[in-house]
Design a protein around this motif. Structure first.
Motif, mmCIF file in Angstrom:
data_model
loop_
_atom_site.group_PDB
_atom_site.id
_atom_site.type_symbol
_atom_site.label_atom_id
_atom_site.label_comp_id
_atom_site.label_asym_id
_atom_site.label_seq_id
_atom_site.Cartn_x
_atom_site.Cartn_y
_atom_site.Cartn_z
ATOM 1 N N LEU A 1 0.833 -1.211 0.000
ATOM 2 C CA LEU A 1 0.000 0.000 0.000
ATOM 3 C C LEU A 1 0.864 1.256 0.000
ATOM 4 O O LEU A 1 0.459 2.287 -0.550
ATOM 5 C CB LEU A 1 -0.914 -0.006 1.232
ATOM 6 N N GLY B 1 2.147 1.383 -3.582
ATOM 7 C CA GLY B 1 1.097 1.278 -4.592
ATOM 8 C C GLY B 1 1.349 0.169 -5.589
ATOM 9 O O GLY B 1 0.936 0.243 -6.745
ATOM 10 N N SER C 1 -1.401 2.996 3.098
ATOM 11 C CA SER C 1 -1.803 3.859 1.990
ATOM 12 C C SER C 1 -1.735 5.326 2.425
ATOM 13 O O SER C 1 -2.034 5.649 3.570
ATOM 14 C CB SER C 1 -3.227 3.477 1.592
ATOM 15 N N SER D 1 -8.148 4.354 1.002
ATOM 16 C CA SER D 1 -8.203 3.546 -0.218
ATOM 17 C C SER D 1 -9.041 2.298 -0.011
ATOM 18 O O SER D 1 -9.365 1.945 1.116
ATOM 19 C CB SER D 1 -6.791 3.074 -0.593
ATOM 20 N N ILE E 1 -5.444 -0.710 -6.333
ATOM 21 C CA ILE E 1 -5.667 0.094 -5.132
ATOM 22 C C ILE E 1 -6.409 1.344 -5.587
ATOM 23 O O ILE E 1 -5.943 2.064 -6.463
ATOM 24 C CB ILE E 1 -4.326 0.482 -4.466
#
Lengths: 89, 150, 612
Positions: free
Chosen positions: C11, C14, C114, C118, C129
């Motif tokens: 996360l 990404g 993240s 998300s 994501i």
């Protein structure tokens, strides 16, 4: 003598009530349950196994004592509770 | 004639009918690639089965121009070899009971008189019965219900 | 054995990386909880904070998940627990597990954090994501309804308001009521700035031997439907157990100060509030209530812990509290336990109004409901309660004497374990803390089970009297193993041997089902060994994160205070007897006297290899 039989669900559904007051002769829990099974065949179906003995999944509490062995004498005024245990989360 | 009947009030939404159907027809468990579909939404609080009702005057047969549909023992069946996968039958089916997915088209053929969906239903929400018999028992249930609540 | 896929979703970066699950892992750990636990052991460093981005949240389905196999709806959510700081692992039903498989993945690892809110979308083999700003702040119902509105027919596992606020007892939710409830997995998801994992897929689960599976399942269905227990669970659900436990004098009442509570919470009183019984995916049992208060449930757990434990006896109140927990994303077991604990502490004057801001106590529905909302938003006193058992830091050391928890996990089920000794050993040694779903040898409640039947199930030396300490290690050892295997197959314990009935599915059935689905042969003994291997892996993980043998213990009250009412009056757990059971249990596990997995065994477990 007078014995009270207390049934928990689903056993009580078999006869539509949860308390039975029974007038029985002196005897043991085994003879009491045989008597009840004869008097109330619908309940008997739930209580007895294929061989006519009390299904081991049915738990018995005499007054405040859970029973492992059923050849125990019952006395006037005793309460016998019957139930099938299940689990859950 | 025996048909498939469904009682939504007995359906618990488990999808075993669709799991069994897809397993039997495609060798996979896939409730989306099945001749019976359980439409369900726990937030809207419903579950409902959709499957072919074996219409007497079947729109799928009427619109099929490749002759893929035929009737055998009163059951409407689909011939995959003749099908050109135009999906018109699926579009016109009043019950949305024809499933197409990729190169597959699946429509209930009642498993040659032994419908798998019924076998794995644990509540008798799905039954396969003679129509007269089914109607009789449905009416009896209704009568009992009305008389006991009135 | 066929290819099964997993993915690691980073996360922070990404990025998504896909893997084929090594055959050695499948052979050694099956899937679900087994592979999850092995992943945790490999991926989580010693000494990290559970809310650190270095923690991972793993979702995993077993090899039977999403098939015609009975009750094959389950998946596990695992990570270092924010609630306990040790193994966090929670098993969940519903429809998400199967859908994750249909979408192409058996295991999903979320790591990192993240940057912005998300959600992770898994669809037909692709993982993305995505931005969740429109979903952040929604309760567990609203977010799932919104996701379906935006994405179509999807299944989601989500965190609620509680999880967003890192409430340590926040659960993950899928559907109205299904929860990966225990160990704060919702808080873990929230800490990663993730609101949901969403799955949808048009591909099914390929079955190696379809006709064999169909035939086998006809037999299994008859076998399950023929049991006395199935129709009871199907009509009453788990609340039936309330009456049973109450008859035994074993209902945790008012933070275990009492052990018998009102008949008004018997299952039959619930019937009038139920619209229909419904199922998880592939389930013949249908033990869940669709209630008339716009929700689902309650389970026995809620009846006991939001009822008796809070001093409440009016069913509609309990259903409403249950629904509140469901909407907010709170674990019912921890919430009910922690509230009961706080109420007693207040009664005893260990905490006061300065801390709570108001009078608190048992028997007040409005108060309980209000506190649940405050916990989920970490408002006022709710902010302290949101720490779950770690609130003891604020409540002071004396408060710990009244906490019904093991290894910081509040006890899961409403059963007071002082009477049935094996239940005590079970919650003391369970790998996630005080929890019955890890090893409760329920068959102990069948008081009249003949000795030979008991030995057949639990092994030599098992005893029939539930109140003695002899032969109980066998019962827990057996249950621990088979439950771990069940959790790794993707099945529900309710239909398996050892949990509800001596007559449900056993290793032989698992073996046949696995062969039909995967084409691989697993002998019965091998399946039992997998269970043992999983328990040892979890033990290694826990010891890595600070657990020692002294943590295998019970709440002080269970040792020191005899039960006050009913059949179980006078019973408590004697320390000497307990120590004996524990010692025997370690021996059966082949752990050393300090409860440690031996080096040779550690080597064996690690030989299954790291990430491919």
């Amino acid at each position: 003598m007078e014995i009270t039989l207390k049934l928990l669900k689903p056993l009580k559904d078999a006869i539509g009530k949860d308390l039975l007051t029974l007038e029985v002769e002196e005897g043991t829990v085994t003879s009491l349950l045989q008597h009840v099974s004869k008097e109330y065949p619908e309940l008997g179906k739930e209580l007895l196994d294929d061989k006519g003995g009390l299904d081991y999944r049915v738990n018995v509490i005499l007054n405040d004592k859970p029973l492992n062995e059923l050849d125990v004498e019952v006395n006037d005024g005793d309460q016998v509770t019957l139930f099938i245990p299940v689990s859950g989360g | 004639m025996k048909y498939l009947y469904y009682y939504p009030e007995k359906c618990t939404g488990c999808r075993q009918c669709a799991m069994a159907c897809s397993l039997n027809k495609f060798g996979e468990c896939n409730p989306k690639r099945s001749a019976i579909s359980i439409v369900r939404d726990e937030f809207e609080r419903y579950e409902f089965a959709i499957f072919c009702m074996q219409c007497e005057d079947a729109p799928c047969m009427d619109v099929c121009h490749s002759g893929s549909y035929y009737v055998e023992d009163n059951i409407i069946k689909h011939d995959d070899n003749k099908c050109i996968l135009c999906r018109l039958c699926a579009a016109v089916c009043p019950h949305s009971a024809i499933t197409t997915m990729g190169k597959d088209l699946v429509k209930c053929d009642l498993c040659d008189g032994d419908p798998k969906c019924v076998k794995y239903c644990s509540t008798e929400a799905l039954v396969y019965e003679e129509e007269t018999k089914e109607q009789a028992s449905r009416r009896r249930e209704l009568a009992k219900k009305i008389l006991s609540t009135s | 054995m066929y290819d099964r896929k997993m993915a690691i979703v980073d996360l922070s970066k990404g990025k998504v990386k896909e893997y084929t699950i090594p055959k050695k892992w499948q052979r050694g750990f099956l899937g679900g909880r087994g592979i999850n636990s092995y992943l945790l052991y490999n991926l989580i460093e010693k000494g990290i904070d559970p809310f650190s981005p270095k923690n991972v949240l793993v979702l995993g389905v077993g090899p039977l998940g999403g098939t015609l196999a009975p009750s094959s709806s389950r998946f596990n959510a695992s990570g270092l627990s924010p609630e306990t700081g040790i193994l966090g692992d929670s098993n969940c039903g519903g429809f998400f597990g199967p859908e994750l498989r249909f979408a192409g993945f058996d295991h999903l690892v979320l790591r990192g954090k993240s940057k912005k809110p998300s959600y992770v979308n898994v669809q037909d083999g692709e993982i993305e994501i995505r931005d969740a700003k429109d979903y952040w702040g929604l309760d567990t119902y609203e977010v799932q309804i919104s996701l379906r509105k935006d994405l179509g027919d999807v299944e989601s596992v989500v965190t609620g308001v509680a999880g967003e606020n890192k409430v340590r007892m926040a659960c993950l939710r899928t559907g109205v009521k299904n929860a990966a409830g225990r160990c704060g997995m919702g808080a873990l998801m929230g800490s990663k700035n993730v609101k949901a994992v969403v799955a949808s897929g048009v591909n099914g689960v390929k079955v190696e031997h379809p006709q064999r599976m169909l035939e086998l399942m006809e037999e299994i269905k008859d076998y399950l439907m023929g049991s006395k227990i199935t129709p009871i669970l199907g009509s009453q659900g788990t609340p039936l157990l309330y009456e049973v436990s109450n008859a035994l004098g074993a209902i945790r009442t008012k933070n275990s100060q009492l052990n018998v509570w009102s008949d008004s919470l018997n299952a039959e009183e619930l019937e009038q509030h139920v619209e229909k019984m419904i199922s998880c995916s592939s389930c013949f049992t249908h033990c869940r209530h669709r209630n008339k208060f716009d929700g689902e449930g309650p389970e026995y757990t809620a009846v006991g812990l939001l009822g008796a434990n809070l001093g409440l006896d009016h069913y509609p109140d309990i259903i409403k509290l249950n629904n509140t927990c469901n909407e907010l994303g709170l674990d019912v077991s921890s919430a009910g336990s922690v509230l009961g604990w706080a109420f007693e502490l207040y009664e005893r004057g260990i905490i006061d109004k300065k801390m709570t801001g108001q009078e608190i106590g048992f028997g007040d529905f409005e108060l309980a409901n209000d506190l649940l909302h405050k916990i989920s938003r970490r408002e006022g006193f709710g902010d302290i309660l949101a720490e779950s058992s770690q609130a003891a830091k604020k409540f002071g050391p004396k408060s710990k004497d009244y906490l019904i928890a093991v290894k910081n996990l509040p006890q899961s089920d409403p059963h007071d374990i002082r009477y049935i000794k094996a239940f005590g050993l079970g919650i003391a040694t369970a790998s996630r803390g005080a929890d019955h779903l890890r090893s409760r040898p329920t068959i102990e409640i069948f008081f009249r089970l003949p000795q030979e039947v008991k030995e057949q199930i639990y092994g030599k030396g098992a005893t029939t009297d539930p109140t003695v300490y002899d032969g109980k290690a066998q019962a827990v050892h057996f249950s621990d193993n088979i439950f771990a295997t069940i959790d790794s197959l993707g099945l529900c314990k309710f239909i398996c041997h050892g949990f509800n009935s001596p007559h449900y599915l056993k290793y032989e059935h698992f073996s046949k089902l696995l062969y039909a689905v995967t084409g691989s042969e697993f002998k019965e003994k091998e399946l039992e060994n997998i269970g043992k291997r999983i328990i040892d892996t979890e033990r290694l993980f826990n010891f890595k994160h600070g657990v020692t043998a002294k943590d295998d213990t019970l709440p002080k009250r269970y040792f020191d205070d005899p039960m006050k009412q009913g059949v179980s009056k006078g019973h408590r757990i004697e320390r000497k007897g307990f120590d004996k059971m524990k010692k025997e249990y370690y021996k059966l596990r082949k752990w050393d006297e300090k409860g440690r997995v031996k080096p040779q065994r550690k080597k064996h477990i690690e030989s299954h290899g790291g990430l491919p």
